[in-house]
Design a protein around this motif. Structure first.
Motif, PDB file in Angstrom:
ATOM      1  N   VAL A  18       0.826  -1.200   0.000  1.00  0.00           N
ATOM      2  CA  VAL A  18       0.000   0.000   0.000  1.00  0.00           C
ATOM      3  C   VAL A  18       0.867   1.259   0.000  1.00  0.00           C
ATOM      4  O   VAL A  18       0.554   2.255  -0.659  1.00  0.00           O
ATOM      5  CB  VAL A  18      -0.938  -0.002   1.228  1.00  0.00           C
ATOM      6  CG1 VAL A  18      -1.634   1.349   1.375  1.00  0.00           C
ATOM      7  CG2 VAL A  18      -1.958  -1.112   1.102  1.00  0.00           C
ATOM      8  N   ALA A  19       1.973   1.218   0.745  1.00  0.00           N
ATOM      9  CA  ALA A  19       2.820   2.405   0.892  1.00  0.00           C
ATOM     10  C   ALA A  19       3.785   2.605  -0.269  1.00  0.00           C
ATOM     11  O   ALA A  19       4.225   3.726  -0.528  1.00  0.00           O
ATOM     12  CB  ALA A  19       3.611   2.319   2.197  1.00  0.00           C
ATOM     13  N   LEU A 143       2.237  -5.196 -14.801  1.00  0.00           N
ATOM     14  CA  LEU A 143       3.458  -4.661 -14.198  1.00  0.00           C
ATOM     15  C   LEU A 143       3.941  -3.376 -14.843  1.00  0.00           C
ATOM     16  O   LEU A 143       4.959  -2.828 -14.422  1.00  0.00           O
ATOM     17  CB  LEU A 143       4.575  -5.715 -14.295  1.00  0.00           C
ATOM     18  CG  LEU A 143       4.253  -7.082 -13.684  1.00  0.00           C
ATOM     19  CD1 LEU A 143       5.443  -8.008 -13.820  1.00  0.00           C
ATOM     20  CD2 LEU A 143       3.838  -6.955 -12.235  1.00  0.00           C
ATOM     21  N   ALA A 144       3.225  -2.889 -15.852  1.00  0.00           N
ATOM     22  CA  ALA A 144       3.714  -1.731 -16.615  1.00  0.00           C
ATOM     23  C   ALA A 144       3.085  -0.423 -16.168  1.00  0.00           C
ATOM     24  O   ALA A 144       3.004   0.527 -16.938  1.00  0.00           O
ATOM     25  CB  ALA A 144       3.444  -1.955 -18.105  1.00  0.00           C
ATOM     26  N   LEU A 318      -8.018  -3.534  -6.693  1.00  0.00           N
ATOM     27  CA  LEU A 318      -7.999  -4.996  -6.800  1.00  0.00           C
ATOM     28  C   LEU A 318      -6.758  -5.461  -7.539  1.00  0.00           C
ATOM     29  O   LEU A 318      -6.118  -6.456  -7.154  1.00  0.00           O
ATOM     30  CB  LEU A 318      -9.260  -5.467  -7.524  1.00  0.00           C
ATOM     31  CG  LEU A 318      -9.396  -6.980  -7.728  1.00  0.00           C
ATOM     32  CD1 LEU A 318      -9.336  -7.720  -6.397  1.00  0.00           C
ATOM     33  CD2 LEU A 318     -10.691  -7.302  -8.466  1.00  0.00           C
ATOM     34  N   GLU A 319      -6.387  -4.754  -8.585  1.00  0.00           N
ATOM     35  CA  GLU A 319      -5.183  -5.098  -9.346  1.00  0.00           C
ATOM     36  C   GLU A 319      -3.932  -5.027  -8.471  1.00  0.00           C
ATOM     37  O   GLU A 319      -3.035  -5.861  -8.570  1.00  0.00           O
ATOM     38  CB  GLU A 319      -5.041  -4.166 -10.546  1.00  0.00           C
ATOM     39  CG  GLU A 319      -3.824  -4.453 -11.402  1.00  0.00           C
ATOM     40  CD  GLU A 319      -3.660  -3.441 -12.520  1.00  0.00           C
ATOM     41  OE1 GLU A 319      -2.564  -3.396 -13.106  1.00  0.00           O
ATOM     42  OE2 GLU A 319      -4.611  -2.683 -12.797  1.00  0.00           O
ATOM     43  N   ARG A 320      -3.888  -4.025  -7.599  1.00  0.00           N
ATOM     44  CA  ARG A 320      -2.729  -3.873  -6.735  1.00  0.00           C
ATOM     45  C   ARG A 320      -2.580  -5.066  -5.793  1.00  0.00           C
ATOM     46  O   ARG A 320      -1.479  -5.575  -5.569  1.00  0.00           O
ATOM     47  CB  ARG A 320      -2.844  -2.584  -5.919  1.00  0.00           C
ATOM     48  CG  ARG A 320      -1.576  -2.228  -5.163  1.00  0.00           C
ATOM     49  CD  ARG A 320      -1.757  -0.989  -4.320  1.00  0.00           C
ATOM     50  NE  ARG A 320      -2.149   0.174  -5.110  1.00  0.00           N
ATOM     51  CZ  ARG A 320      -2.428   1.353  -4.580  1.00  0.00           C
ATOM     52  NH1 ARG A 320      -2.377   1.520  -3.261  1.00  0.00           N
ATOM     53  NH2 ARG A 320      -2.752   2.358  -5.348  1.00  0.00           N
ATOM     54  N   THR A 323      -1.529  -8.134  -7.897  1.00  0.00           N
ATOM     55  CA  THR A 323      -0.120  -8.001  -8.288  1.00  0.00           C
ATOM     56  C   THR A 323       0.785  -8.326  -7.111  1.00  0.00           C
ATOM     57  O   THR A 323       1.817  -8.990  -7.274  1.00  0.00           O
ATOM     58  CB  THR A 323       0.160  -6.571  -8.783  1.00  0.00           C
ATOM     59  OG1 THR A 323      -0.717  -6.268  -9.866  1.00  0.00           O
ATOM     60  CG2 THR A 323       1.601  -6.436  -9.247  1.00  0.00           C
ATOM     61  N   LEU A 324       0.410  -7.864  -5.930  1.00  0.00           N
ATOM     62  CA  LEU A 324       1.166  -8.177  -4.718  1.00  0.00           C
ATOM     63  C   LEU A 324       1.289  -9.681  -4.535  1.00  0.00           C
ATOM     64  O   LEU A 324       2.385 -10.209  -4.311  1.00  0.00           O
ATOM     65  CB  LEU A 324       0.468  -7.546  -3.507  1.00  0.00           C
ATOM     66  CG  LEU A 324       0.866  -8.081  -2.125  1.00  0.00           C
ATOM     67  CD1 LEU A 324       2.283  -7.663  -1.781  1.00  0.00           C
ATOM     68  CD2 LEU A 324      -0.112  -7.620  -1.062  1.00  0.00           C
ATOM     69  N   VAL A 325       0.178 -10.389  -4.660  1.00  0.00           N
ATOM     70  CA  VAL A 325       0.181 -11.838  -4.459  1.00  0.00           C
ATOM     71  C   VAL A 325       1.080 -12.528  -5.477  1.00  0.00           C
ATOM     72  O   VAL A 325       1.929 -13.358  -5.130  1.00  0.00           O
ATOM     73  CB  VAL A 325      -1.256 -12.389  -4.541  1.00  0.00           C
ATOM     74  CG1 VAL A 325      -1.243 -13.909  -4.528  1.00  0.00           C
ATOM     75  CG2 VAL A 325      -2.099 -11.854  -3.390  1.00  0.00           C
TER      76      VAL A 325
END
Length: 455
Positions: A18-19, A143-144, A318-320, A323-325
């Motif tokens: 998040v940060a 990722l872009a 949601l994408e963030r 992507t984290l996972v």
């Protein structure tokens, strides 16, 4: 105790995710690079074994997680693009010139380059080399984010949105053409990533057919008519139909209760994504293409309405998380044996793709067909811009999805080598492009400001 540590670790990593976007605004490292490093460190911890996975035994899980991640990213990209594209307006098609050349020239050249390197240069089988070229060909919409457009330009209520009688008016009545999207580099990379994920599918199928059905003469005409043309047409039609229907209901329904745009019900974006994908797949079309076209069709209605910003915000969050996972598990895999089967051939493929094949293919494509564009805002790419656009073709989650899908459809020799090669290439792309993107884009924007300030 182990489960408690997992929750603790998950919360800490989510906080980092998040940060990161705000912390790394001017940093020389992108968020995906940091997330992969964090994942690699987690893999070294004793609790990291809880997250370990084997791509050959958990192929189905990888396929579905990466599939959903790409779908969310495609929906977000379609909603974020401000530049109109009308079937009846030839001038609007010219403003997408860079996109068409990247799709029609750079992508086939990339597939051919990797195929020739693998088949002729490294002695791989034809089917294996073609599969490698197909899965590594699409640039990534996930990722872009550092080289993509920021999001939809909209007008909020209260900003001259009422007519003389005080009634609300739709955005196209406010002059949607006032939206100016003049960053050709970001637009080209964003629109390319939105479309080439779907267009990689025919070549993945070609590799599967080559491995299962034999010579091209046994399936070539059927592939050309159905997998290359027919299924693309179905994806386009489904995306247009679902997008138009949902947009009409959300913005123009005679029943106020159905005008979801007025209610701000942003979850419509998720419903549209799932509906477009499901209908297209049931109809045997390309669902990835249908989702992107659906998002763009919704975006074309009431283009300046603030509802687009709300929908994009839901998708972006949601994408963030997704992507984290994905990046955490990629990082964990790096320290859990994902590269055990990597050899000099895989390294050569990854380095050649990132440093030579994609940049050269992109440069050739963007140098071809210098069309006269519709207006001065949408000018052709200059020399430095062409080089940047050609170079920043980031590989990512789409590659992992296509590989998982192909490996589940046929038996392949060197399956673990394919995984190692693709994971290495994705990580190499994320690191190289992630380190260079901030200074390169900052320098480009600074030069643009300097040129625009000249009398």
């Amino acid at each position: 105790m182990t489960s408690d540590l997992v929750f603790l670790l998950g919360g800490a990593v989510l906080l980092v995710a998040v940060a990161l976007p705000s912390l790394l605004t001017r940093a020389w490292l992108s968020a995906p690079v940091i997330l992969i490093v964090v994942g690699a460190l987690v893999g070294l911890l004793p609790v990291g074994s809880q997250f370990a996975f084997d791509p050959t035994n958990q192929r189905e899980t990888i396929e579905h997680v990466t599939e959903f991640t790409v779908l969310v990213a495609l929906m977000g990209v379609g909603l974020a693009l401000d530049r109109p594209l009308s079937w009846r307006n030839r001038a609007s098609w010219r403003t997408w010139k860079a996109t068409w050349t990247l799709l029609g020239i750079a992508m086939p050249l990339t597939i051919a380059g990797v195929f020739l390197l693998g088949w002729w240069g490294l002695g791989l089988g034809a089917a294996q080399a073609l599969l490698l070229g197909a899965v590594l060909s699409p640039t990534d919409p996930v990722l872009a984010s550092d080289v993509q457009v920021a999001g939809p330009a909209t007008r909020h209520r209260g900003e001259d949105e009422r007519d003389e009688d005080g009634d609300d008016v739709l955005a196209e009545e406010l002059g949607e053409d006032e939206i100016v999207d003049d960053d050709e580099v970001r637009f080209a990379l964003t629109s390319e990533a939105g479309l080439n994920d779907a267009l990689a599918f025919p070549f993945v199928y070609a590799a599967i057919f080559l491995a299962t059905l034999g010579p091209v003469t046994a399936w070539g005409w059927r592939w050309l008519a159905w997998d290359l043309v027919g299924r693309i047409v179905i994806g386009l039609v489904v995306g247009l139909a679902v997008g138009w229907l949902l947009a009409h209901v959300a913005f123009r329904s005679r029943r106020q209760v159905l005008r979801l745009a007025e209610q701000g019900e942003a979850l419509l974006a998720l419903a549209a994504m799932l509906l477009a994908y499901g209908v297209a797949e049931v109809a045997q079309g390309y669902g990835f293409l249908a989702v992107f076209v659906c998002a763009m069709t919704i975006r074309s209605q009431a283009r300046r309405h603030e509802f687009h910003e709300h929908m994009h915000g839901v998708i972006e969050r949601l994408e963030r998380v997704l992507t984290l996972v994905v990046l955490l598990f990629v990082g964990i895999a790096l320290t859990d044996g994902a590269l055990e089967d990597l050899d000099w051939r895989g390294v050569l493929v990854g380095v050649a793709l990132v440093a030579v094949v994609r940049p050269v293919s992109g440069w050739v494509a963007l140098a071809v067909g210098r069309w006269r564009l519709a207006d001065e805002a949408h000018r052709p790419l200059a020399g430095r811009e062409r080089a940047i656009t050609a170079f920043f073709g980031i590989r990512g989650v789409g590659t992992l999805y296509y590989l998982a899908y192909a490996l589940s459809e046929a038996s392949w020799t060197g399956e673990r080598w394919l995984w190692s090669t693709c994971v290495f290439t994705v990580v190499l792309s994320v690191v190289v492009h992630g380190v260079l993107v901030t200074p390169v884009m900052t320098r480009l924007e600074r030069d643009r400001e300097r040129l625009s300030a000249r009398p």
